[in-house]
Each structure stands twice: as structure tokens, then as C-alpha cells.
Design a protein around this motif. Structure first.
Motif, PDB file in Angstrom:
ATOM      1  N   UNK A  63       0.859  -1.122   0.081  1.00  0.00           N
ATOM      2  CA  UNK A  63       0.036   0.071   0.013  1.00  0.00           C
ATOM      3  C   UNK A  63       0.874   1.448  -0.007  1.00  0.00           C
ATOM      4  N   UNK A  64       1.879   1.185   0.093  1.00  0.00           N
ATOM      5  CA  UNK A  64       3.065   2.200   0.335  1.00  0.00           C
ATOM      6  C   UNK A  64       4.033   2.307  -0.841  1.00  0.00           C
ATOM      7  N   UNK A  65       4.464   1.133  -1.420  1.00  0.00           N
ATOM      8  CA  UNK A  65       5.445   1.053  -2.517  1.00  0.00           C
ATOM      9  C   UNK A  65       4.931   0.003  -3.301  1.00  0.00           C
ATOM     10  N   UNK A  66       4.902   0.248  -4.624  1.00  0.00           N
ATOM     11  CA  UNK A  66       4.605  -0.946  -5.498  1.00  0.00           C
ATOM     12  C   UNK A  66       5.678  -1.698  -5.977  1.00  0.00           C
ATOM     13  N   UNK A  67       5.620  -2.990  -6.757  1.00  0.00           N
ATOM     14  CA  UNK A  67       6.845  -3.640  -7.291  1.00  0.00           C
ATOM     15  C   UNK A  67       7.327  -2.910  -8.407  1.00  0.00           C
ATOM     16  N   UNK A  68       6.831  -2.108  -9.351  1.00  0.00           N
ATOM     17  CA  UNK A  68       7.040  -1.359 -10.339  1.00  0.00           C
ATOM     18  C   UNK A  68       8.265  -0.402  -9.613  1.00  0.00           C
ATOM     19  N   UNK A  69       8.043   0.395  -8.683  1.00  0.00           N
ATOM     20  CA  UNK A  69       8.812   1.104  -7.947  1.00  0.00           C
ATOM     21  C   UNK A  69      10.183   0.340  -7.619  1.00  0.00           C
ATOM     22  N   UNK A 106       4.869 -11.874 -11.939  1.00  0.00           N
ATOM     23  CA  UNK A 106       5.720 -12.375 -13.163  1.00  0.00           C
ATOM     24  C   UNK A 106       5.425 -11.298 -14.198  1.00  0.00           C
ATOM     25  N   UNK A 107       4.174 -11.138 -14.446  1.00  0.00           N
ATOM     26  CA  UNK A 107       3.597 -10.004 -15.555  1.00  0.00           C
ATOM     27  C   UNK A 107       4.142  -8.922 -15.426  1.00  0.00           C
ATOM     28  N   UNK A 108       4.271  -8.301 -14.323  1.00  0.00           N
ATOM     29  CA  UNK A 108       4.699  -6.970 -13.839  1.00  0.00           C
ATOM     30  C   UNK A 108       6.170  -6.895 -14.202  1.00  0.00           C
ATOM     31  N   UNK A 109       6.990  -7.708 -13.700  1.00  0.00           N
ATOM     32  CA  UNK A 109       8.407  -7.979 -13.879  1.00  0.00           C
ATOM     33  C   UNK A 109       8.623  -8.253 -15.436  1.00  0.00           C
ATOM     34  N   UNK A 110       8.029  -8.967 -16.197  1.00  0.00           N
ATOM     35  CA  UNK A 110       8.369  -9.291 -17.402  1.00  0.00           C
ATOM     36  C   UNK A 110       8.127  -7.899 -18.383  1.00  0.00           C
ATOM     37  N   UNK A 111       6.849  -7.310 -17.945  1.00  0.00           N
ATOM     38  CA  UNK A 111       6.581  -5.912 -18.637  1.00  0.00           C
ATOM     39  C   UNK A 111       7.557  -4.918 -18.279  1.00  0.00           C
ATOM     40  N   UNK A 112       8.053  -4.830 -17.106  1.00  0.00           N
ATOM     41  CA  UNK A 112       8.931  -3.833 -16.753  1.00  0.00           C
ATOM     42  C   UNK A 112      10.559  -3.960 -17.714  1.00  0.00           C
ATOM     43  N   UNK A 113      10.710  -5.262 -17.840  1.00  0.00           N
ATOM     44  CA  UNK A 113      12.022  -5.549 -18.381  1.00  0.00           C
ATOM     45  C   UNK A 113      11.835  -5.366 -19.670  1.00  0.00           C
ATOM     46  N   UNK A 114      10.930  -5.756 -20.463  1.00  0.00           N
ATOM     47  CA  UNK A 114      10.581  -5.400 -21.862  1.00  0.00           C
ATOM     48  C   UNK A 114      10.771  -4.012 -22.167  1.00  0.00           C
ATOM     49  N   UNK A 115      10.213  -3.116 -21.341  1.00  0.00           N
ATOM     50  CA  UNK A 115      10.208  -1.698 -21.659  1.00  0.00           C
ATOM     51  C   UNK A 115      11.847  -1.082 -21.233  1.00  0.00           C
TER      52      UNK A 115
END
Length: 168
Positions: A63-69, A106-115
Motif C-alpha cells: 500500500x506504500x510502495x509498488x513492485x514497479x517502483x 511475473x507479468x509486472x516483472x516481464x513488462x518492466x524488463x521489456x520496457x
């Protein structure tokens, strides 16, 4: 909600120090992950035959920090295009890796790396795998840079934006 992610970014001292400063990170711990030896010691891992990576467990409040960050901050501290090396540290135990425990990540991680790949001319070689095993490192490795402020660190702790720090 509290969640966990595991980052291997070379020497775990700097990675732990960096993430322990981030607002929303509630706990960090140095350890060894995704190798074949049970309960390895630092000396075992340094021999290079255990398959373990120096890794930091990061427990965070979603709720304070997201995986993307967290991923954005992690990529500030590594060179994701070098295999088995970060800073002056060379060997398979110093490879970069993202080890997840929640399959929903996994989707967040893969999308982050692709970008992120668009920013590099060489391929990103950072491992992305489920966490297969994790063993806490010896006590003297925990919060090492707090105990030894002049200790070696390839991570620039000043890369964290002031608003993201829990202490300045």
C-alpha cells in the motif's frame, strides 16, 4: 498488504543498504538463493560451486510502495547487461536476478524488463525466476554497511530521491 521480492544485485551489502532506505520497505535480509547447496556459508558461495546468488529479501508494504517502483530502484543499482558481475565483484554469485514468490508478480516483472530493454543496446541478462530456495546469510553480513560505514559498496546510496527515503 506485506509482500516479498528477492533481488540479486552483486554484493548484497549495498543492495540491502539501498532498499532499507526506501519508504515502504519494512524489512531486508541478506542471503543466498537459487543454488543447489543446503545452508551454504559465505565461503561455500564464494567458491563458486553452489550456484547461489548473493540476494536480498525485500519485504514491503504494497500500500506504500509498488513492485514497479522497487524494480525501478533496483535497476538504478545494477548493470543488467553484465553476466556474473556487478561493480568490482565477479563470479556467478554476483549475477543480477529477480526472484519472485508471488506468481502474480511475473507479468509486472516481464513488462518492466521489456520496457527497460529499450534503454540498452545490449540484451538484459538479469535472471527472472521463481525463488527456489533462500538461506539467510551469516549475521555479520546483515546491515553490514550500517555497522561498517566505510565498507565497500558498488551501489550509490545517493540515487534514492529524497521523497522516497525513510531517513536522510
Amino acid at each position: 498488504m506485506k509482500k516479498k521480492i528477492y533481488f540479486a544485485g552483486g554484493c548484497f551489502w549495498g543492495t540491502q543498504a539501498y532498499f532499507s532506505l526506501l519508504r515502504g520497505v519494512v524489512n531486508t535480509q541478506c542471503g543466498y538463493s537459487n543454488g543447489t547447496a543446503k545452508n551454504p556459508t559465505y565461503e561455500d558461495v564464494c567458491r563458486g560451486n553452489t550456484g547461489h546468488a548473493e540476494t536480498v529479501m525485500i519485504e514491503y508494504d504494497d500500500s506504500m510502495i509498488k513492485l514497479d517502483k522497487l524494480l525501478t530502484e533496483f535497476f538504478k543499482t545494477i548493470n543488467p547487461t553484465t553476466k556474473n558481475r556487478q561493480g568490482n565483484d565477479i563470479g556467478s554469485q554476483y549475477r543480477s536476478g529477480i526472484y519472485y514468490v508471488d506468481d502474480a508478480d511475473i507479468n509486472t516483472i516481464q513488462e518492466f524488463i521489456e520496457n527497460k530493454q529499450r534503454e540498452y543496446s545490449r540484451p538484459i541478462v538479469t535472471e527472472v525466476l521463481p525463488l527456489l530456495c533462500y538461506y539467510p546469510a551469516e549475521e555479520y553480513h546483515q546491515n553490514y554497511l550500517d555497522k561498517n560505514p566505510g565498507g565497500y559498496c558498488h551501489v550509490d546510496l545517493n540515487l534514492i530521491q529524497k521523497d522516497d527515503k525513510i531517513r536522510n
